[in-house]
Design a protein around this motif. Sequence first.
Motif, PDB file in Angstrom:
ATOM      1  N   GLU A  12      52.135  45.158  48.671  1.00 25.92           N
ATOM      2  CA  GLU A  12      52.797  45.847  47.563  1.00 25.92           C
ATOM      3  C   GLU A  12      53.802  44.872  46.944  1.00 25.92           C
ATOM      4  O   GLU A  12      54.247  43.917  47.588  1.00 25.92           O
ATOM      5  N   MET A  15      55.199  43.130  51.538  1.00 26.26           N
ATOM      6  CA  MET A  15      55.921  43.642  50.362  1.00 26.26           C
ATOM      7  C   MET A  15      56.731  42.522  49.712  1.00 26.26           C
ATOM      8  O   MET A  15      57.617  41.937  50.350  1.00 26.26           O
ATOM      9  N   LYS A  44      54.454  39.986  43.026  1.00 21.85           N
ATOM     10  CA  LYS A  44      53.053  40.089  43.428  1.00 21.85           C
ATOM     11  C   LYS A  44      52.555  38.759  43.956  1.00 21.85           C
ATOM     12  O   LYS A  44      51.850  38.718  44.978  1.00 21.85           O
TER      13      LYS A  44
END
Length: 791
Positions: A744, A704, A721
Amino acid sequence: MKKIFIYFIPVFLFGLLSGSATAQSGLLRYADRKLAEENYFEAGQGYANAYAKNPSFQAAKGAAMAFDVLRDYPKAYNWWEKAVTFAEADDKDWLQYIAAANRAGEKDAVFMALDSLDEEQNGAIRNLQLDSLKYWYGSEGNAGLKRLDRINSSSTEFGWVKDQQGRIYFTSDRGGESDREKKALRIDKSYKYYNKSSDWTGRDFLSIYRMDTAGTVTPFEVPVPGVFHASDPYVLQEQDIIFYTVTRDIRRSKNYEVHSELYFSRLDAAGKPVDFKGLPINAPLEYSIKSPFVDESNKRLYFSSDMSGGHGGFDLYYMTYGENFEFQEPVNLGPVINSAGNEIDPFIQDGKFYFASDGHPGLGGLDIFTSDRNNDTFAGVKNMGLPYNSPQDDFGFFETAENRVLISSNRPESSGWDDIFELESLYKDFQALVLACDGEKVSGALEVSLTEGNDKINIGIDQIGDGMLEAEMAPEQDHEIQIKKQGYFAIQDKDLSTRGLASGSLEKTYQLVRIPYNTAVYVDLVYYNLDESVIRTDAQASLDKVAELLKYYSFLNIVVRSHTDARASEAYNEALSEKRADAVRDYLGKFGVARSRIEAEWLGETELANDCGDGNPCPEDLHQLNRRTELLLLAFPEEGRAYTMPPELQGVDLCDISNIQLPEELPTIYFGFDQAELDVADMMALERVALMLKNMINRRLAIMGHTDNRGSAEYNEALSKERALVVKNYLEGKGIASDRLVYEFFGKTKPVNDCDEQPCSPEMHQLNRRTELILPSIPTPKKNWSRKEGQ
């Protein structure tokens, strides 16, 4: 014991007794006369009266033998006990006393008498095999018999059978005094007529009775004319036909003997006989035929007879018959079944042949025996032991389709001469279902041990299919079961007990767990300085933790895989990696970890962590990634070994191997402002993550990405990202499949420090610029188990 066709006292003994008593008193002469007439009822009373006037051996023995024939076992024992006190008593009299004591239930007297006689010198003891009583009494089964009170009376009842409509047939002498108008009949072996007002027993004639499904008992009138006794009913299950035994009124002008015959009748819808037909081999003035049983599947009629050419008294035979009951010649069942004594009451169920005999070794009188039958071959004879048998007479074995077992016996619990009993198993039915981790029954053979009591006595247990076990367990006992299978943890249940179990069964479900051989449960990495094998300070904490884990968990071993960078020769690097492995072993040894639990590998420069090999110049910090030792803790490292469940894992669900994989401290990767690149420290941290994922293939990783709050939402989302992908791409470069890596990106939406609400320092912003790694929990689907499945 049946009143007709069964029990036989050698007549010559009475002749000897009668001949030696001619000089006795008038009472004794009266008893002798009644004995000669074979009126044992009056003879027994006469001898008892004679003994009361003048105690003598002749009177005591005469009374004892008369009451033996009448099967009044307590009185017979009482008189034999008196008889053996006289000097005239010989070894044969002592044997009669022992048999009488046994039939009367006086076990202590039996054993004392046996111990007092010389078995080696006395062939009669060995022939009677009374010494086997000790074995039978020591092998008492854990079951009981209950009287069928709705059928039994103060008269005699025996021979319970059931037809396809649920009606029950049996034999009884419960008739009334009005039947005394019939001529009395001697009802032992030869059936001689006497013109007396009562027969030799002082009891009524035998008849067949039937109890309907409502419990009403009525006489079953056989259609054969001129019948004194009718007994031994056997009803077919596939046709409305009944077989039975009769003794007929056959008139002759002189003294003669009449024997029993077999007849059969067809039954109407109400169960009444509509005709009758005798067997073609009936010969009532030559021999007896009785105890019918029909094996309908093989079209055979079994029966008992004392016809000539047998092995003893009554033998068992069969006759094959056709569609219309045309019978072939009788076939003797042979010496395995038939003995020098008497065999009666054949019965066949599930490949087992049952019968009663007084010629095979047993507890006394008639006993029930069984033999395995394969076509026409019998595999030995086995006494069924207690409680089927007793010191008295036990016969008339019948098993219903519902597995009810009925026998007939004159044991002391009888209310009449004979009663019908039902076997009441005191054993508890034990059933165990053994399932694998997927909820399916474990396939293949299991190695199972079931013990009983404090002495851990092994009892039988059967595997009746995949994962299904059955046994019979004694009540009010503690048990222990162990279940083994190659490659699985053994199951051991020490809390298995029938104490206080009210129901007749005990059911258990066990889970057999496959041993997770060579399962990695923990990994770590330690690093070295250039050209050194010394354990660095920053590596000590990792090794300390590994040592503690090895000390605590006995089922763990460690694999130590040491590496070098590519500088220097291959031989030099192999030797250097060996030194690094030895340094780790020595370090762990200080904590008491045995070298046998440490598997060392030295790989030199053969497995580099990056492209810094020969001909590829790299910065110094990237070479650091190759100067390492991988630490792999493996559970159950010996493939094929039968591991027992470690106490540290009791209660742990080992169907999910992640439950034995120790928690890993996953790193958080921090980034510089507006950056998404990894530095060497990040790579070192991710090397450990990659090592874990390579060796724990059941694990996935959630990645993440985050940013701080500076910049637009769109920009930060794209940057987060990149930060997630840079970690994902690094791990994929280490061979980790992409489907095990979930990423994510959240931009600035989930900061560690909320810098919109408060001013943040550079350090606080730094904590927000991160990629977090998490091992998500993966729920294991559970299967609904049902005991009914497969049963």
